[in-house]
Design a protein around this motif. Structure first.
Motif, PDB file in Angstrom:
ATOM      1  N   VAL A  35      22.716   1.806  69.036  1.00  0.00           N
ATOM      2  CA  VAL A  35      23.623   0.477  69.281  1.00  0.00           C
ATOM      3  C   VAL A  35      23.068  -0.638  70.057  1.00  0.00           C
ATOM      4  O   VAL A  35      22.960  -1.559  69.777  1.00  0.00           O
ATOM      5  CB  VAL A  35      25.158   0.861  69.349  1.00  0.00           C
ATOM      6  N   GLN A  36      22.785  -0.113  71.388  1.00  0.00           N
ATOM      7  CA  GLN A  36      22.207  -0.769  72.268  1.00  0.00           C
ATOM      8  C   GLN A  36      20.779  -1.664  71.742  1.00  0.00           C
ATOM      9  O   GLN A  36      20.534  -2.965  71.905  1.00  0.00           O
ATOM     10  CB  GLN A  36      21.837  -0.142  73.705  1.00  0.00           C
ATOM     11  N   GLU A  37      20.002  -0.804  71.083  1.00  0.00           N
ATOM     12  CA  GLU A  37      18.719  -1.557  70.410  1.00  0.00           C
ATOM     13  C   GLU A  37      19.142  -2.266  69.498  1.00  0.00           C
ATOM     14  O   GLU A  37      18.603  -3.565  69.379  1.00  0.00           O
ATOM     15  CB  GLU A  37      17.863  -0.305  69.816  1.00  0.00           C
ATOM     16  N   ALA A  38      20.036  -2.254  68.613  1.00  0.00           N
ATOM     17  CA  ALA A  38      20.650  -2.918  67.464  1.00  0.00           C
ATOM     18  C   ALA A  38      21.183  -4.285  68.174  1.00  0.00           C
ATOM     19  O   ALA A  38      21.028  -5.522  67.712  1.00  0.00           O
ATOM     20  CB  ALA A  38      21.738  -2.572  66.477  1.00  0.00           C
ATOM     21  N   LEU A  39      21.780  -4.189  69.160  1.00  0.00           N
ATOM     22  CA  LEU A  39      22.306  -5.478  69.929  1.00  0.00           C
ATOM     23  C   LEU A  39      21.529  -6.241  70.531  1.00  0.00           C
ATOM     24  O   LEU A  39      21.323  -7.444  70.365  1.00  0.00           O
ATOM     25  CB  LEU A  39      23.454  -4.971  71.207  1.00  0.00           C
ATOM     26  N   LEU A  40      20.278  -5.385  70.944  1.00  0.00           N
ATOM     27  CA  LEU A  40      19.231  -6.219  71.405  1.00  0.00           C
ATOM     28  C   LEU A  40      18.689  -6.973  70.275  1.00  0.00           C
ATOM     29  O   LEU A  40      18.219  -8.329  70.623  1.00  0.00           O
ATOM     30  CB  LEU A  40      18.067  -5.346  72.389  1.00  0.00           C
TER      31      LEU A  40
END
Lengths: 414, 147
Positions: A34-39
């Motif tokens: 999710v962190q990567e998707a947010l980035l």
């Protein structure tokens, strides 16, 4: 990044995480994905526009990352042992439920408060590890490790991804509220310049508490905590001077207080106290409301504040609350009424700097400057909080200056 | 979590022999011990920062009145033993944990594998936040003010 995109991402982060954890059963991997998707969204959306279904876009992107991750690095055994799609009943689950479930996991009692704070800010708040590390003044690597360990701990203790049972609910909500309160606390004293990133912690705590309040509107303590935060935050513009030093309530410029926040906080606390059992946060909020509604310091209804502290003391048995009650008693009935109350907690709070600080104030009120100075100094030497130390040291300096001018003496070495 | 500064000076503890006179394997054991401890603290997420400092030979003292050029001198410094040799900042759950880490640093082996027992200062880093909002608010409710 335009603030609308940022707001949207913060709002969606826990929902997306919730959806992924529910499907995969792997909180750790889902959180990374999710962190990567947010980035990725933060990078693409401002340029290419927000997709028609932003939540779906994020879920899909995060899911792809997760699958890539598993393909690339995990052993075959690991892959076989965990099906990507768990057999979960396909009932309608609202996004808000997911947000709350994620919050319950991040604030699980198996975690220390420090770990829960870090994980909550990242998984629910959508803050980056660097932002959290900055706010807590530790290195990014230190914070990354703390978050990683928190996630491992959740994994190891097999915390299921579900809402707490009705029996567990009250205790679990309490833990969540405590974590949110601690986040608010961290940002409390900062408002200027280099402290700005810490002030954002208070805003984040308020945003998260609002979110919980929307999901649990009938929980009087949730409403009470939100009211407390708003009523305290309303004074932020008046609470520190340009140097970042704390300004005591009677000296604050009340025209700077945020009247909209006060009105909202007062309405919330009134509503909370009408429904259901009265809890600590509600009483604290009620006390803050009494202060916030006094147009001038002299208009403060100390009788009412005293009554509220008495109630809080009975409820908690906390000797620190007795200190606050002593202050209120001194304001309502004179310093000796407060000093008598302090004697009663002397033994339980022996050596605690707060006892010295309050005693110093009451002795100052009573006109015993020498004794007040001794207790102010003792308190300043023992506190480990910078804003408190600055405040106490300034009190000593002021008292010495006034003492000199009243006595008509010239400069004298300390 | 609370941050502590753990300070070690050039005070040798129970060891009088300068390190260059130790056996090579003793030096290796000494450094390996530090390395292992460092690794532990990194993986526990407790180490914020750790530095070893150069000695007095390359140190300067700077004084300035903010108007004319600063005065830079090679001293005077305190006694060599009182010199800051290095420090670690750890972010830990309790003072007890900070003391436990300091004890490990102090127990670093010297010649003959004997613990050097170097004294380690444990200094708490001040918090930027008040200890508790509600208490601080109550505190600020005091009469106070300019008299």
């Amino acid at each position: 990044m335009p603030s609308s995109v940022e707001d949207l991402l913060h709002e969606l982060a826990p929902q997306v995480l919730g959806a992924l954890v529910r499907r995969s059963g792997d909180f750790d991997a889902a959180e990374d994905a999710v962190q990567e998707a947010l980035l990725a969204a933060a990078l693409h959306w401002p340029r290419e526009g927000v997709p028609a279904k932003p939540r779906g876009w994020l879920v899909q992107t995060a899911e792809r990352r997760m699958i890539d991750q598993w393909r690339s690095e995990q052993s075959r055994r690991y892959r076989e042992s965990r099906a990507l799609l768990q057999d979960t009943p396909r009932r309608a689950i609202s996004d808000q439920d997911d947000t709350l479930t994620v919050l319950f996991i991040c604030c699980h009692p198996v975690l220390t408060p420090a770990s829960a704070i870090a994980l909550t800010l990242r998984a629910v708040g959508g803050l980056t590890t660097a932002e959290i590390a900055n706010a807590f003044l530790v290195g990014e690597a230190t914070m990354a490790q703390r978050i990683a360990r928190a996630k491992q701990r959740i994994k190891a203790s097999g915390v299921p991804f579900r809402m707490p049972t009705p029996e567990e609910q009250a205790a679990r909500v309490r833990t969540v509220l405590h974590v949110l309160y601690l986040i608010f606390n961290e940002g409390y004293a900062s408002s200027t310049g280099r402290e700005l990133h810490r002030a954002e912690l208070s805003e984040e705590a308020i945003r998260l508490t609002r979110m919980v309040q929307r999901v649990l509107p009938d929980d009087a303590e949730v409403t009470g905590l939100l009211a407390l935060m708003l009523l305290i935050d309303a004074r932020r513009p008046a609470r520190t001077n340009a140097a970042g030093d704390l300004i005591p309530l009677p000296e604050q410029d009340r025209t700077l207080w945020d009247q909209a926040l006060i009105a909202e906080g007062v309405a919330l606390v009134n509503r909370a106290m009408r429904n259901g059992a009265v809890g600590e946060y509600q009483i604290q909020a009620a006390i803050a409301a009494v202060h916030d509604q006094a147009p001038r310091a002299d208009d403060t209804d100390w009788q009412q504040i005293l009554a509220l502290y008495e109630l809080l003391e009975q409820m908690t048995g906390n000797p620190i609350v007795t200190l606050n009650r002593a202050v209120a008693a001194a304001m309502a009935r004179g310093p000796s009424a407060g000093l008598v109350l302090l004697d009663a907690v002397d033994e339980r709070l022996n050596g605690h700097y707060r006892l010295d600080a309050v005693r110093a104030h009451l002795l100052e009120m009573a006109g015993d400057t020498e004794a007040a100075l001794a207790h102010y100094r003792a308190a300043a030497n023992r506190t480990t909080s910078l804003p408190e130390q600055r405040y106490l040291t300034t009190r000593v300096a002021r008292l010495l200056r006034d003492d000199r001018s009243h006595a008509g003496r010239g400069e004298r070495p300390r | 979590m609370t941050r502590y500064l753990l300070v070690v000076n050039f005070e040798g503890g129970v060891v009088d022999t300068p390190m260059e006179e130790w056996k090579p394997e003793e030096i290796a054991a000494h450094l390996d011990y530090y390395k292992a401890l460092h690794k532990q603290l990194v993986s526990s997420g407790e180490l914020v920062e750790s530095e070893v400092l150069a000695g007095p030979d390359v140190a300067k003292i700077v004084t300035s009145d903010g108007v004319i050029a600063p005065v830079v001198t090679d001293g005077p410094f305190q006694e060599f033993k009182e010199w800051l040799a290095g420090y670690q900042i750890v972010d830990v759950e309790s003072e007890a944990r900070a003391i436990e880490i300091a004890a490990k640093i102090s127990a670093v082996p010297g010649p003959g594998g004997v613990a050097t027992q170097q004294p380690i200062q444990v200094r708490q880093v001040m918090e930027r936040a008040p200890s508790n909002v509600a208490e601080m608010e109550a505190f600020l409710q005091q009469v106070g003010g300019e008299h």
